[in-house]
Design an enzyme around this catalytic site. Sequence first.
Site, short mmCIF file in Angstrom:
data_model
loop_
_atom_site.label_atom_id
_atom_site.label_comp_id
_atom_site.label_asym_id
_atom_site.label_seq_id
_atom_site.Cartn_x
_atom_site.Cartn_y
_atom_site.Cartn_z
N ARG A 174 1.42 -1.30 0.27
CA ARG A 174 -0.28 -0.13 -0.17
C ARG A 174 0.77 1.25 -0.02
NH1 ARG A 174 -3.42 -1.97 5.25
NH2 ARG A 174 -0.80 -1.42 5.76
N LYS A 186 16.23 -26.04 2.88
CA LYS A 186 17.89 -25.95 3.59
C LYS A 186 18.81 -26.74 2.80
CE LYS A 186 16.73 -23.85 8.73
NZ LYS A 186 17.87 -22.58 7.96
N HIS A 230 7.29 -27.18 9.60
CA HIS A 230 8.55 -27.75 9.94
C HIS A 230 9.08 -28.45 10.20
CE1 HIS A 230 8.84 -23.43 8.84
NE2 HIS A 230 8.44 -22.81 10.11
N LYS A 265 3.55 -18.78 4.66
CA LYS A 265 3.20 -19.74 6.66
C LYS A 265 2.38 -18.45 7.69
CE LYS A 265 6.03 -19.86 10.65
NZ LYS A 265 6.85 -20.92 11.27
N LYS A 287 11.11 -21.40 22.36
CA LYS A 287 11.83 -20.50 23.31
C LYS A 287 13.01 -20.56 24.06
CE LYS A 287 9.31 -18.72 19.31
NZ LYS A 287 10.05 -18.45 17.87
N HIS A 297 10.18 -22.94 4.71
CA HIS A 297 11.65 -22.79 4.26
C HIS A 297 12.67 -23.39 4.95
CE1 HIS A 297 11.13 -21.00 8.37
NE2 HIS A 297 12.74 -20.92 8.55
N ASP A 320 3.11 -22.98 15.10
CA ASP A 320 3.75 -22.57 14.38
C ASP A 320 5.47 -23.10 14.30
OD1 ASP A 320 5.07 -19.98 14.00
OD2 ASP A 320 6.77 -20.35 15.43
N GLU A 336 15.39 -22.62 20.31
CA GLU A 336 15.85 -20.98 19.93
C GLU A 336 16.06 -20.32 21.46
OE1 GLU A 336 13.67 -19.27 16.53
OE2 GLU A 336 12.15 -20.62 17.74
P1 NAP Z 1 5.41 -7.52 7.50
O1 NAP Z 1 6.43 -7.11 8.14
O2 NAP Z 1 4.04 -6.79 8.37
O3 NAP Z 1 4.73 -7.10 6.14
C1 NAP Z 1 3.21 -6.54 5.51
C2 NAP Z 1 3.51 -6.70 4.53
O4 NAP Z 1 2.09 -6.25 3.77
C3 NAP Z 1 3.95 -4.54 4.39
O5 NAP Z 1 4.66 -4.85 2.88
C4 NAP Z 1 2.37 -4.43 3.56
O6 NAP Z 1 2.99 -3.05 3.69
C5 NAP Z 1 1.46 -5.55 3.39
N1 NAP Z 1 0.32 -5.37 3.33
C6 NAP Z 1 -0.10 -5.62 4.47
N2 NAP Z 1 -1.30 -4.12 4.26
C7 NAP Z 1 -1.84 -4.62 2.62
C8 NAP Z 1 -3.06 -4.26 1.92
N3 NAP Z 1 -3.93 -4.10 2.24
N4 NAP Z 1 -2.47 -4.62 1.04
C9 NAP Z 1 -1.37 -4.82 -0.42
N5 NAP Z 1 -0.33 -4.67 0.67
C10 NAP Z 1 -0.24 -4.85 2.16
O7 NAP Z 1 4.94 -8.94 7.48
P2 NAP Z 1 6.11 -9.63 7.40
O8 NAP Z 1 6.41 -10.21 8.74
O9 NAP Z 1 6.93 -8.76 6.08
O10 NAP Z 1 5.20 -11.51 6.90
C11 NAP Z 1 4.82 -11.61 6.23
C12 NAP Z 1 4.38 -12.82 5.85
O11 NAP Z 1 5.14 -13.80 6.04
C13 NAP Z 1 3.02 -13.05 6.70
O12 NAP Z 1 2.03 -14.54 6.46
C14 NAP Z 1 3.79 -13.67 7.97
O13 NAP Z 1 2.92 -15.05 8.49
C15 NAP Z 1 5.23 -14.99 6.94
N6 NAP Z 1 6.12 -15.11 7.36
C16 NAP Z 1 7.70 -13.40 7.87
C17 NAP Z 1 8.22 -13.97 8.45
C18 NAP Z 1 9.23 -12.80 8.89
O14 NAP Z 1 10.64 -13.35 9.03
N7 NAP Z 1 8.71 -11.82 8.88
C19 NAP Z 1 9.06 -15.43 8.79
C20 NAP Z 1 7.82 -16.68 8.14
C21 NAP Z 1 6.42 -16.13 7.15
P3 NAP Z 1 2.27 -1.57 3.29
O15 NAP Z 1 1.95 -1.67 4.80
O16 NAP Z 1 3.04 -0.77 2.72
O17 NAP Z 1 0.77 -2.27 2.86
#
Ligand code: NAP
Length: 482
Positions: free
Chosen positions: A51, A181, A239, A147, A330, A177, A234, A215
């Site tokens: 967004r 590995k 995993h 996930k 954890k 992920h 989780d 962890e």
């Molecule tokens: P995040 O930091 O909260 O990022 C969410 C992203 O979605 C941001 O780029 C946000 O950008 C965008 N977004 C939110 N609402 C939106 C909308 N209505 N339309 C378009 N874009 C939108 O989350 P994240 O940690 O990157 O995680 C993303 C996904 O990966 C999730 O499903 C999470 O469970 C999974 N995941 C993450 C990790 C990790 O290490 N972070 C690990 C495993 C899995 P804007 O605010 O600019 O829209």
Amino acid sequence: MVSRVIPVDDFDLVIFGATGDLAHRKILPGLYRRFVAGQIPPDAQIIGAARTDQGDDDFRAEAKAAICEFGGVKPDDSSLAEFLQTLGYVPIDAKGEGGWKELKSRMRAGAVHAFYFSVAPSLFGDIAERLAGHGIADDDSRIVVEKPFGRDLKTARALNATLAQHFSEQQIYRIDHYLGKETVQNLMAVRFANVLFEPLWNAQFIDHVQITVAETVGVTGRGSYYDKSGAIRDMVQNHMMQLLCLIAMEPPYHFDPDAVRDEKLKVIRALEPVEPQEIVRGQYQSDGKAPSYLEDAEDPNSSTESYVAMKVRISNWRWQGTPFYLRTGKKLRARTSEIAITFKEPPHSIFDDSGHPKANELVIRLQPNEGMNMKVMIKEPGPGGMRLVQVPLDMSFADALGPDGRDMPDAYERLIMDVIRGNQTLFMRGDEVEAAWAWTDPIIQAWEDSKRRPEPYDPGSSGPDEALRLMHRDNRRWREIR
Ligand code: NAP
């Protein structure tokens, strides 16, 4: 040993959620590393979408900062400027109609089209619907979903059904992920490309298997988010289940996505229900300085587990009588992920006075220092008669493969390249995910019904005492977490 880099076909990759944590930490730095390795064709496009209202150059600056911070790259790195030219950005709200036409106009005919849903799962359906509705995705396009894939069988089924309205199973890449590995893939190579292990890979020769994902960090900063899931959702349902499947599965007839996934699915379906006395849940306490789980979760009554240990049985000919012990948590003593396969002791020792031979052990380390370690008995070197000693045959991949081994691709980069190649072997199929939830749901339901609180454990320990007793009852011990 020189690793070969085979460039993938020309592609347009759209990252929904490109301004988020995962994109910054893993996806963008990973793509940059593949670019430097020469795997990304020169015309490929990587288009960020979220967004946040910004243009191509703003996103390039954002990506540059992320790659430098999380990829350990210097800002003046000569390839970085070149890589940034492959990036573009289109502001899109997944729930709105703006931006989709612009996105469509950027997609090139003839290139592989992949769409990475790095956003909250609640947006997967909106994005899938609009990609199809605006004619951006076609029958050859791929979608990558993150996930968590559901929080129980019902929600996973609903998510599968939503995606299936617009994409076939061959187009859906459910990422785990752990499967990317190096060691995990090596597990298959070790089992199925050597004659050494497979004849012993069964209940007759294997005493038990331990899978540990430990962890050191707690859930500070994301406690209220984690509190909705807990360790079993989780880590175990996805995993650890995947690791279990790769160890326990029958040899597939071919290293082909569906052949491998068919065998994994059979393992999940053969899992016996877990008895309540064979599962231990824990919550970390405060050490006086850092907060307890309850404080991190911001809910003094939370009964979500930050630790779980369980004994799992597989009901088939190969594994009858060989338990698999799983534990994850954890705030434990060390950060480590490993699979340890303990073989049975030799049935008879001929070395009466020299110490009883100990059981062989094969340890597969996922982190840190990916590699394998086989413990074997030898004669203690030197004079003084026949004394037995157990020694490790250590194969750390980083050492064994030389400089290239040290530079092994991270799981995310490897998996994204597999998406572009159209290879689903290392991605979970919809029926696998559902079968995993079908096994996990009754465990969670039984906890909720019992209203029993998780066992407390000290931060920096190896988990609750009750988990030690789970093993002691079987005359076995957990491996040290270190
Ligand atoms: P995040 O930091 O909260 O990022 C969410 C992203 O979605 C941001 O780029 C946000 O950008 C965008 N977004 C939110 N609402 C939106 C909308 N209505 N339309 C378009 N874009 C939108 O989350 P994240 O940690 O990157 O995680 C993303 C996904 O990966 C999730 O499903 C999470 O469970 C999974 N995941 C993450 C990790 C990790 O290490 N972070 C690990 C495993 C899995 P804007 O605010 O600019 O829209």
